[in-house]
Design an enzyme around this catalytic site. Structure first.
Site: not given
Ligand code: PGA
Length: 253
Positions: A169, A97, A214, A14, A175, A99, A235-236, A12
């Protein structure tokens, strides 16, 4: 894993990337993905999806979007429909998601309508569910996730889950560098599968449930080893080719 469900690792991105950065990242991934048995997906910002779909055609990677409009067509300035995504070669779309839920006020009802919209055009919805830290601390994790699932089940029924993916999640792990332990993830994944199984055991046994929050090269192996964890939503760590490849490499059935 080890149950016939092909693992899926989804990045992802983002709101990150540029044409140049995306190209560099995708080429680095494609050059080394042949050793990976998992299905690999990148969820890119809308404006890049078309170009990425063209590049990835015929490869083992697929492209997804990060959201979509619940409405099929019409006066919805700034929105993108499921049909448009399908038209440009998009295969998957994230729905709900955290967010989107928290920053853009998407409630369970809207998320359910987006799931239906995606599925009606042949996109595979990746339905994201998860609890906040306060909800976990007050032992509401299962209640929150049950409500998130029930909203979609009420709108769509169980059958579309045969062509859908669920991502657990925990909001407190996204994050933040805090990851659910493998046992915490497994407990919730088993709950999700069990809840779906009440409607249809066969569909529930086949649905892939990803863990997100994470995920890194260093923790993916132990998470993906759990019985009901079928891969990750990353994500990251999906923005770094080496790290993402390391995660993809440990996802095997
Ligand atoms: P993250 O994000 O791996 O940076 O924690 C995961 C996500 O929001 O899908």
């Amino acid at each position: 894993m080890g149950n016939g469900r092909r693992p899926l690792v989804a990045g992802n991105w983002k709101m990150h990337g540029s044409r140049a950065e995306n190209t560099a990242l995708l080429e680095a991934l494609l050059a080394r993905l042949n050793r990976v048995s998992a299905e690999v997906l990148v969820c890119a910002p809308f404006v890049y999806v078309s170009e990425i779909a063209t590049r990835l055609a015929g490869t083992q990677m697929a492209v997804g979007a990060q959201s979509l409009c619940a409405e099929p067509v019409g006066a919805f300035t700034g929105e993108v429909s499921a049909a448009m995504l399908q038209d440009i070669g998009c295969k998957y779309v994230l729905v709900g998601h955290s967010e989107r839920r928290s920053l853009f006020h998407e409630d369970n009802g809207l998320v359910a309508r987006k799931f239906v919209a995606a599925q009606s055009k042949g996109l595979v919805p990746v339905l994201c569910v998860g609890e906040s830290l306060a909800e976990r601390q007050s032992e509401q994790t299962f209640a929150v996730i049950r409500e998130q699932l029930d909203a979609v089940l009420a709108a769509a029924g169980i059958a579309p889950f045969a062509q859908a993916v669920v991502a657990y999640e925990p909001v407190w792990a996204i994050g933040t560098g805090l990851t659910a332990t493998p046992e915490q993830a497994q407990e919730v994944h088993a709950f999700i599968r069990g809840h779906l199984a009440k409607q249809d055991a066969t569909v529930a046994a086949g649905v892939r449930i990803l863990y997100g929050g994470s995920v890194k090269g260093s923790n993916a192996g132990e998470l993906f080893a759990m019985a009901d964890v079928d891969g990750g939503l990353v994500g990251g760590a999906s923005l770094k080719a080496d790290e993402f490849l390391q995660i993809c490499a440990v996802a095997h059935s």
